[in-house]
Design an enzyme around this catalytic site. Structure first.
Site, short mmCIF file in Angstrom:
data_model
loop_
_atom_site.label_atom_id
_atom_site.label_comp_id
_atom_site.label_asym_id
_atom_site.label_seq_id
_atom_site.Cartn_x
_atom_site.Cartn_y
_atom_site.Cartn_z
N HIS A 85 64.49 -37.38 -2.86
CA HIS A 85 64.81 -37.92 -1.52
C HIS A 85 64.19 -39.32 -1.43
CE1 HIS A 85 65.30 -33.91 0.92
NE2 HIS A 85 66.47 -34.49 0.79
N CYS A 98 58.11 -35.32 5.11
CA CYS A 98 59.09 -34.23 5.07
C CYS A 98 58.90 -33.28 6.24
CB CYS A 98 58.96 -33.43 3.78
SG CYS A 98 59.18 -34.36 2.28
N1 ARG Z 1 62.26 -27.84 -0.69
C1 ARG Z 1 62.85 -28.87 0.11
C2 ARG Z 1 64.11 -29.38 -0.56
O1 ARG Z 1 64.15 -29.48 -1.76
C3 ARG Z 1 61.88 -29.97 0.36
C4 ARG Z 1 62.38 -31.01 1.29
C5 ARG Z 1 61.40 -32.14 1.47
N2 ARG Z 1 61.80 -33.01 2.50
C6 ARG Z 1 61.84 -34.35 2.43
N3 ARG Z 1 62.08 -35.01 3.51
N4 ARG Z 1 61.69 -34.97 1.30
O2 ARG Z 1 65.09 -29.68 0.09
#
Ligand code: ARG
Length: 271
Positions: A169, A263
């Site tokens: 991300h 996150c």
């Molecule tokens: N386990 C989640 C996923 O892979 C973690 C998300 C983390 N969020 C973020 N904004 N980077 O989607």
């Protein structure tokens, strides 16, 4: 001379980690080997919320839903600009039901909510900096969703390509320090996107791989205070040198799911 930084009061939406666990693997951080310590996760999350409240920010609570372990990562549910919400359309089928719950929360709170057609993971891949929207792609959010967001909000949108699955991300590789500047880890981006970042932010704080791997770039700044992973020691020093005030926190349990400070936090922007 180090500039004086000014904080702006923020409004955040967070979701208690009541059902948080690592049950599936949709990024390289998620493995069944290291089970989550739920009690510790809750303490760490509560400490994060206390930090926000002590800094004077408003914190709103989303109701967690059983069976949706990643719902704690509120950032992925939407991008909110100017009091208008652009929702999420998750890549992983396991996370898709989250978007409807968040949508309902925003509608109840009186917001207009737009729904993306293409894969789109909210503030995970969208980072507003001043009047520009930085938009990540490569692992989750699709470039077509960048165009959807640009048309929905009418803001200049800059697409950036992520190339390292550890930084799947945009918000794992870059954060906004204020309306003018960012911190980022160049190795997470394609060569062309690195050049774009150098052009847009010649004075950026450039982070090391080590600090990026500690989720140091998954930080949240109010313009003065930077809430940041405590292990990102080099980056903590670098932002302090620029006149920001680091506020280190420990979110080690959430790292097991590939998440950190940002996150866990959705920013509700009125302006
Ligand atoms: N386990 C989640 C996923 O892979 C973690 C998300 C983390 N969020 C973020 N904004 N980077 O989607």
């Amino acid at each position: 001379m180090v500039p004086r930084r000014t904080a702006r009061k923020r409004r955040y939406l967070v979701c208690p980690p009541e059902y948080f666990e690592v049950r599936y693997a949709i990024n390289p951080w998620m493995t069944a080997e290291e089970p989550v310590d739920s009690a510790l996760a809750l303490r760490q999350w509560e400490a994060l919320v206390s930090v926000y409240r002590n800094l004077g920010h408003d914190v709103e609570l989303m109701t967690p839903v059983a069976g949706l372990p990643d719902m704690v990562f509120a950032a992925n549910s939407a991008l909110v600009l100017d009091g208008r919400v652009f929702g999420a359309h998750f890549h992983a089928p396991e996370r898709r039901p989250e978007s409807g719950h968040y949508r309902a929360w925003f509608e109840r709170a009186g917001f207009e909510v737009g729904t993306p057609v293409h894969i789109c993971e909210g503030e995970g891949d969208f980072i507003p900096v001043g009047g520009v929207l930085l938009a990540g792609t490569g692992f989750r959010t699709l470039p077509q969703a960048h165009q959807e967001a640009r048309e929905y909000f009418g803001v200049p949108t800059v697409s950036l390509r992520l190339v390292d699955a550890l930084f799947y991300h945009l918000d794992t590789a870059l954060f906004a320090l204020d309306d003018d500047n960012v911190a980022y880890y160049p190795g997470a981006f394609s060569p062309g996107s690195q050049r774009v970042l150098r052009t847009l932010f010649p004075d950026a704080v450039v982070a090391t791989e080590q600090d990026a791997k500690c989720f140091g770039l998954n930080s949240l700044s109010d313009g003065h205070h930077v809430v940041i992973a405590q292990d990102a020691v080099g980056l903590i020093e670098a932002v302090a040198d620029r006149g920001y005030r680091p506020v280190p926190v420990d979110l080690s349990e959430f790292r097991k799911a590939g998440g950190g400070v940002k996150c866990c936090t959705q920013e509700i922007r009125r302006e």
